[in-house]
Structures are given as C-alpha cells and as structure tokens.
Design an enzyme around this catalytic site. Structure first.
Site, short mmCIF file in Angstrom:
data_model
loop_
_atom_site.label_atom_id
_atom_site.label_comp_id
_atom_site.label_asym_id
_atom_site.label_seq_id
_atom_site.Cartn_x
_atom_site.Cartn_y
_atom_site.Cartn_z
N SER A 135 0.93 -1.37 0.01
CA SER A 135 0.03 -0.15 0.21
C SER A 135 0.81 1.18 0.02
O SER A 135 2.08 1.24 0.41
CB SER A 135 -0.94 0.05 1.16
OG SER A 135 -1.34 1.48 1.47
N TYR A 163 -1.42 -0.62 10.65
CA TYR A 163 -1.81 -1.34 9.37
C TYR A 163 -0.69 -0.97 8.70
O TYR A 163 -0.10 -2.04 7.78
CB TYR A 163 -2.95 -0.73 8.74
CG TYR A 163 -3.34 -1.00 7.01
CD1 TYR A 163 -3.39 -2.11 6.84
CD2 TYR A 163 -3.19 -0.04 6.26
CE1 TYR A 163 -3.67 -2.55 5.56
CE2 TYR A 163 -3.30 -0.08 5.03
CZ TYR A 163 -3.57 -1.70 4.50
OH TYR A 163 -3.60 -1.72 3.30
N LYS A 167 2.22 -3.88 6.56
CA LYS A 167 2.65 -3.94 5.17
C LYS A 167 4.05 -3.60 4.98
O LYS A 167 4.65 -4.47 4.46
CB LYS A 167 2.12 -2.85 4.24
CG LYS A 167 0.41 -3.05 4.34
CD LYS A 167 -0.02 -4.20 3.23
CE LYS A 167 -1.60 -4.46 3.38
NZ LYS A 167 -1.78 -5.69 2.73
N1 LIG Z 1 -8.58 -1.06 -0.72
C1 LIG Z 1 -7.67 -0.37 -0.56
O1 LIG Z 1 -7.73 0.81 -0.60
C2 LIG Z 1 -6.29 -0.88 -0.42
C3 LIG Z 1 -5.19 0.10 -0.60
C4 LIG Z 1 -4.18 -0.58 -0.45
C5 LIG Z 1 -3.66 -1.88 -0.21
N2 LIG Z 1 -4.77 -2.66 -0.03
C6 LIG Z 1 -4.50 -3.96 0.22
O2 LIG Z 1 -5.03 -4.78 -0.68
C7 LIG Z 1 -5.55 -6.00 0.10
C8 LIG Z 1 -7.00 -6.12 -0.56
O3 LIG Z 1 -7.72 -5.27 -0.17
P1 LIG Z 1 -9.05 -5.05 -0.39
O4 LIG Z 1 -9.60 -3.63 -0.46
O5 LIG Z 1 -9.76 -5.98 -1.40
O6 LIG Z 1 -9.88 -5.81 1.16
P2 LIG Z 1 -10.88 -6.72 1.11
O7 LIG Z 1 -11.22 -6.57 2.82
O8 LIG Z 1 -12.24 -6.47 0.36
O9 LIG Z 1 -10.44 -8.09 0.82
C9 LIG Z 1 -9.32 -8.67 1.87
C10 LIG Z 1 -9.93 -10.09 1.80
O10 LIG Z 1 -9.15 -10.89 2.67
C11 LIG Z 1 -9.87 -11.80 3.51
N3 LIG Z 1 -8.86 -11.85 4.78
C12 LIG Z 1 -8.62 -11.23 5.71
N4 LIG Z 1 -7.90 -11.52 6.75
C13 LIG Z 1 -7.65 -12.92 6.24
C14 LIG Z 1 -7.03 -14.41 6.60
N5 LIG Z 1 -6.26 -14.30 7.72
N6 LIG Z 1 -7.12 -15.21 6.14
C15 LIG Z 1 -8.09 -15.45 5.03
N7 LIG Z 1 -8.36 -14.39 4.35
C16 LIG Z 1 -8.56 -13.09 5.08
C17 LIG Z 1 -10.99 -10.98 3.72
O11 LIG Z 1 -12.03 -11.68 4.38
C18 LIG Z 1 -11.15 -9.99 2.56
O12 LIG Z 1 -12.11 -10.83 1.65
C19 LIG Z 1 -5.39 -5.95 1.44
O13 LIG Z 1 -4.06 -6.58 1.74
C20 LIG Z 1 -5.16 -4.28 1.59
O14 LIG Z 1 -4.53 -4.38 2.83
C21 LIG Z 1 -6.06 -2.15 -0.24
#
Ligand SMILES: NC(=O)c1ccc[n+]([C@@H]2O[C@H](COP(=O)([O-])OP(=O)(O)OC[C@H]3O[C@@H](n4cnc5c(N)ncnc54)[C@H](O)[C@@H]3O)[C@@H](O)[C@H]2O)c1
Length: 699
Positions: A135, A163, A167
């Site tokens: 991120s 958070y 990362k």
């Molecule tokens: N959405 C954003 O703004 C953003 C920005 C930068 C980075 N990210 C990163 O991208 C990734 C995906 O983000 P997103 O927006 O799709 O989030 P999201 O919460 O929609 O998807 C993450 C998924 O991971 C699953 N999960 C969490 N912990 C788990 C575990 N221990 N075992 C199995 N499954 C697990 C959740 O149920 C969820 O379905 C994340 O790692 C997030 O940190 C997101």
C-alpha cells in the site's frame, strides 16, 4: 461436470488469497480472462461467498473456494495438496487504518502471521512467484521530504499506523527471504494508491461491512439513502479547492496491474529471482471535491455534505509516480475517475446492500461443506420461500405459508442417487423422449445412450439434473421480489449432444403473489446446432403431509388434446383426447391412490405449428390447476410453451413411493427433434437464443 469443473487444465493455477474481497475478486476476473485458473482462499472476515458465486457467472468458470484462515497452516496446506499452484497473489489482510490503531495486535497477528504461514507453505511446495498487495501507506507522509510528490518507489518508507507497519514488515520479510535464497523467489510488491469503482457489469464491487472508511463507498451509501451525508475532513488545505489530493485508481485498472506483474514474474529469468516494488497509481491527483462532483454527476444526485475539521494524520497530497510500472510492467491506468464513479453507481444502485441481502439463507448440503453444493433459500422467513441447489439448478423446496408443496431431498446425496426421479431438477439438454436415442441434425446422425426402454429420456447420460450449475447471482430488486440466477457451461465434451451450449436458469420469486417464475435461456457458443428442450421437473404434493400420496388432489388442465403415443411413449402422428377435466369442465379430475395414471404430452393448441425456438415473449398461459381440499392450497402452472407433460409419479422411488408427487412439465413436443412439423422448435442454431418461461403460482 463440465470440462471447466475438472482439474487437469493446462492453464497455470493462481492461488488468490483474499479473493472474495474487493480487489481480489476483480483480479480473479482479469486472471481468468488472461487464461489463468484460480483457486480462492478467504476466511470471509470482510467478505462473503456470494462474490465468488457471482465471479463464476461473470467468468463462466467454476472457481474452487476454500473458507480458510491463512493462519491455519493445516487448512492452508490442504489447498497446496489439492492443487498444483503455480503462483500466489496475496490480498488477504485486514486493511482499516483507523481500526488498526485500536486493535493493533489483531492486525499484526492476522496480516503478518498469515503471510508467514503462506510463505512457509510456498517454500515447502516450491511455489516461487508471489505478488503482494502492499500500500502507498508504507510511504507515510511523503510530503515530509522535498520533491517526493509524486511519490517514486525510492521514497523512504515511514508508515504511521499499525496497518501500514504490517505492510512494511511484510515487505521486509520478502526482502530478507529473497536475500537468503535469491534464486528461489520472485516477489512483486505492488503499492496501491486509492482503488475505487466497481466492475462495469455491476455484479461485483466493494461491499464494506459497517461504516465505510473510504470516500467513494461512503458517498455511494449516502446516495442510496443508507447514510445521511458525507463528511469532508478539512477544506483549508493548500490545494485547488482546499481539499486534500489523492491518486484514485479504477479497481479494474488495478486488477490488470496484477496480471502485468504476474506476467513479468512468469517471464523473468528463473535463474535469477527478484524482489521488486512497483507503485500502482494513475499519477494524477484529484481533490475530494473533484471526486465528489464526479460522483454527483454520475449518480445525478447532489449529495448532502458537511465540511468538518481535518482528520489526524491526513496530508495535502499523496499522488503516485507510476513510471516504473509503465516502463517495466508495461502497465498504466486507462480509466478515469469519471469511469469509476459511473461503475460504482451501477454497482450501488443494482446492489444497494451489496451482497448482504435479508431474506437469503444458505446451508451446506454435503458433509465436506462444499461451497458449490450449498442449498440457497430466497424469501427466507416470508410467506413464500424457495430453496435451490447448484446441482441441476434444482428446486429443493417451495414453502407456501410455511407448508412445503414440493418433493425434495435433505442433501445432495439424495439427488445423486441414480434412482431419484429428476426431482425438482432442470431437465436438459432435451426434456422428454427422443425415439431410440437417435436424431439427425445438419446432415449428421447422432446416437444417444438409451436410458428409458428403447429411448433416450431427459438428456440421457449427460442430463442436466446431475450437472453442477455456476452461481447463483441472488438479487432483491424490490421488497417482495428475489431472483436467483444459475448458469451451466455444457460443452460438447460433456455431453452426447453437439455444440457448446450456455444455459441460464433464472428464478424470480414474488412473495406477495406467491409465485415462482422460471426463465430459461440457451445459446450456442460453438458448433452449428443442437437439439434443445428445457423444463423443470418439480413434483408437487399439496397434501398436508408429504408422507401421503397425491390422492384427493383435484386437477384441471387447459386442454385434453394430447400427443398420441405408442407403447414406448413415442408419437404416432395423431392427436387424441385424454380423459381429464379441462378448465371449462364442471368437475375436476380427482387423483386417486392408484388412478388415473398420466404420463402424457398435452398440447395447448392442436392447430398451432410450433416453430419458435424462443417462446419467452409469448403470453404466459395457464396450463394446469391443482387443488387439495385438505390443505386448501391451489397451484396454478403457467407457461409460454406449446405443450406440457403431466406425470402422476407412478414410478417414483429412491426415498419416495409411487404417486407421492405429480409433475407438470411445460416444454416442446415429445420427440420433436424427429418429427418434421415440430423439429424447428427444438433446433437451436448458432446465433439464435432459446427461451421459455414457466410460472408456479399458489393461492
Ligand atoms: N482497498 C484499498 O484501499 C487498499 C489500498 C492499498 C492496499 N490494499 C490491500 O489490498 C488487499 C486487498 O484489499 P481489499 O480492499 O480487497 O480488502 P478486502 O477486505 O475487501 O479483501 C481482503 C480479503 O481478505 C480476507 N482476509 C482477511 N484476513 C484473512 C485471513 N487471515 N485469512 C484469509 N482471508 C483473510 C477478507 O475476508 C477479505 O475478503 C489488502 O491486503 C489491503 O491491505 C487495499
């Protein structure tokens, strides 16, 4: 099973952790579009399985799904054993900055331990390619350095919350692992900026549980009336309009960035290995007000908003320098903020409550708790509810005012019993008999396996009732209406019929009208033509107790004209009258414990020359009515089809006894594929659409 349901495809298999979530689900679409197979692992802590069911229909692919927490080593190892994993894209993680400051231990445990277990298993199973969701948060406040906006990958890291620390720590772990065994690993670290928008199909999008943390999902919830107004945190920044500047990126562009990274790793020299970071952003900054106006324009709604004080930790400008991704991955964003707003609005209006619908329940129907073998109920808790299975897109149960009115088994095993009588199932490719299992199409002779006397019946050995349909997509377009859509990819390799056929079964439940409409659609995706005749094989029992037979059921039908058949139930060419009450008869026919016995194809209009392959736009006409004085329930069956088979269930077995249910199966003429006058109404040619509708209505 369709070819796609079987493993053994040559395509590379990508393990997508967190694939039920927002970015993961969009990436699965792009992966399958690019020829990869996907396996999803998700603990559903911030998502639900419905996104995966929708992905199946969107991609026309079965997607193996495991509800597993990454910290569960044993559970996760099973996935590595079950599938030949080629690479991993690791989305799974907790992601709310604010929440991470309140429960940091949970964030460290989940994100870091989950990643460690995953990497250990990759090491054990010799999987070397890994794409990691990092991120822009790892940069922290890049404005603390001169000339670091837009932010390049070289910007010193300095996350400011738990958070971001997780990362950062995972990035460090990847670096250390790579340094320890350079040739063994290929790591792509993708630092996302602000993902927004939804898939243009409107089928998948961001579905935040609780109060959304991000601007766009928050605005969407205000627009659909779930929240009162938008809060803008500070309008006194040194920007064009006083609000902070962020780099927003359409989630589909972001998903494509993962394909670019994976292809880069695929092509990278196996003897070298790498660990490299790429920013995924647009390089263009937008202010909060600019995004606000774009969304108001897309939705046509002037959203109420209130400017409040600045939020702790927010800075003026966090825009990406995406040049490295452009240069090395050959990837750059193609979509604009306006596209994101338009797609988000489609998603929000078509799914105002995301995937979480009231009145929808699901349960496992197998001991091993397979997600693609769930029984899903729509209208749960109302006066009219329906339960379906993926297997055969089967109607497992219909309950009117709490009373079950159809036969059905408790679990999938019941339906897989070879003696079960197609109970509740979708019948295809060809309902009813085909004489001697033979037909000629486009100058070629075909022979189906004989499974009914000397004939082929109900699609013979490749029958739809034991095929696993994809989906369902469940929607709740208005208070009283629920829909469940299933899809079957029936390639010619999975059947004795010619051509690759795509079939949709859409159920529409209307609680107020106590009706269930079934709409069938079929299209050839390869091949010239196929015989087709689809129907549903529900057995009704309107008695208070299903232990009892259908005796006492009073029936009337639209017409007593019926196709005359020989002793093998194949048409003789004549139309005859059957002894059965019609709608204008003064008295109904009463079904007794043994008689009368019907297994006849009745015709709605004996003079009609049925040519239509798509009857969906025809008037829905009542074909049969049934009433039972004990329960006081009336069933009306309506359809757009030229015929309806009535069967009094005289050979029911496999947990049921003779005459425990009766079937009304609207469809095309029996053996029409071999009858000159009827052949065209069951011959689907490439480019045409097959269609029909059936309605079961109760009062
Ligand atoms: N959405 C954003 O703004 C953003 C920005 C930068 C980075 N990210 C990163 O991208 C990734 C995906 O983000 P997103 O927006 O799709 O989030 P999201 O919460 O929609 O998807 C993450 C998924 O991971 C699953 N999960 C969490 N912990 C788990 C575990 N221990 N075992 C199995 N499954 C697990 C959740 O149920 C969820 O379905 C994340 O790692 C997030 O940190 C997101």
């Amino acid at each position: 099973m369709t070819a796609q349901l079987q493993s053994g495809s040559d395509n590379k298999t990508v393990l997508v952790t967190g694939g039920a979530g927002y970015i993961g689900s969009h990436t699965v679409v792009e992966l399958i579009d690019n020829g990869y197979e996907c396996v999803i692992v998700d603990n559903l802590s911030n998502s639900c399985y419905d996104s995966v069911a929708r992905l199946e229909i969107l991609t026309k692919h079965h997607i193996p799904f495991y509800k597993i927490d990454l910290c569960d080593r044993e559970g996760l190892e099973k996935v590595f054993k079950d599938h030949k994993i080629d690479s991993v894209i690791h989305f799974a993680g907790l992601k709310a900055v604010g929440e991470s400051t309140q429960i940091p231990l949970r964030y460290y445990h989940n994100n870091i331990l989950g990643s460690l277990v995953l990497l250990e298993l990759m090491q054990q199973y010799k999987v070397s390619k890994f794409v990691f969701s990092s991120s822009a948060t790892v940069y922290g406040d890049a404005t603390r350095f001169p000339n670091m906006i837009p932010i390049p990958e070289e910007c010193p890291l300095g996350p400011t919350n738990p958070y971001g620390h997780t990362k950062y720590a995972i990035e460090k772990i990847l670096n250390d692992l790579y340094e320890s065994e350079k040739k063994s690993w290929k790591f792509a670290i993708l630092r996302y900026f602000n993902p927004i928008g939804a898939h243009p199909s409107g089928l998948i999008g961001e579905d935040p549980l609780g109060i959304p943390n991000n601007l766009l999902p928050y605005m969407a919830q205000v627009a659909v009336g779930r929240r009162e107004k938008l809060y803008v945190f500070g309008d006194d920044y040194d920007s064009r309009d006083g609000t902070p500047i962020r780099d927003y990126i359409h989630v589909v562009d972001l998903a494509k960035g993962h394909i670019a990274a994976l292809k880069y790793l695929d092509a990278y020299d196996d003897n070298e290995g790498l660990c490299r970071e790429w920013n995924l952003g647009s390089g263009k900054g937008s202010t909060v007000f600019e995004v606000y106006h774009a969304f108001c324009k897309a939705s046509g709604i002037d959203l109420p908003y209130e400017v409040t004080g600045r939020r702790a930790g927010d800075v003026l400008n966090l825009t990406a320098k995406p040049d490295r991704a452009k240069r090395e991955l050959k990837w750059e964003t193609e979509l604009q903020v306006e596209d994101s707003c338009k797609d988000l609005w489609k998603w929000a209006t078509e799914n105002p409550f995301g995937y979480q619908l009231r009145g929808v329940e699901a349960r496992f129907s197998t001991e091993d708790m397979r997600y693609d073998a769930r029984f899903v109920t729509i209208g749960a808790g109302t006066r009219f509810q329906a339960t379906f299975a993926n297997l055969g897109a089967t109607i497992v149960d219909l309950k009117a005012d709490g009373q079950s009115v159809v036969l059905g088994y408790e679990n999938e095993e019941g339906y897989l019993n070879p003696d079960s009588a197609y109970i509740g199932a979708t019948i295809g490719r060809y309902a009813n008999r085909i004489a001697k299992g033979q037909f000629n199409l486009e100058g070629k002779d075909y022979q189906l396996t004989i499974n009914n006397g000397i004939n082929a019946n109900h699609g013979s050995i490749g029958s739809f009732h034991v095929k696993r349909f994809l989906g369902p997509i469940i929607q709740n377009p208005s208070k009283d209406v629920f829909t469940a859509e299933y899809m079957l990819v029936d390639n010619d390799t999975d059947t004795e019929f010619p051509g690759d056929l795509l079939v949709f079964v859409q159920y529409t439940l209307n609680v107020a009208k106590k009706s269930l409409e079934i709409e069938y659609k079929g299209k050839l995706t390869a091949g010239e033509a196929t015989p087709i005749n689809l129907t549903n094989h529900t057995y009704f029992n309107l008695n208070k107790s299903h232990e009892d037979t259908i005796k006492g059921t009073e029936i009337k039908v639209a017409s007593k004209k019926s196709v005359d058949v020989d002793k093998y139930i194949i048409p003789t060419g004549n139309i005859v009258d059957r002894d059965i009450a019609t709608f204008d008869s003064s008295k109904p026919t009463v079904l007794g414990p043994k008689n009368p016995q019907y297994d006849y194809c009745f015709v709605v209009d004996e003079n009609a020359k049925p040519k239509q392959i798509n009857t969906s736009n025809n008037e829905l006409k009542p074909v049969a009515r049934a009433f039972h004085p004990e329960s006081n329930i009336t069933l009306e069956v309506l359809s757009t089809e030229p015929t309806y088979q009535i069967y009094t269930g005289d050979f029911l077995s496999a947990g049921y006894t003779a005459r425990q249910g009766f079937a009304v199966e609207p469809g095309r003429y029996v053996d029409a594929i071999n009858q000159k006058d009827w052949k065209s109404c069951v011959t689907l040619k490439n480019g045409e659409t097959y269609g029909s509708k059936i309605v079961y209505r109760f009062s």
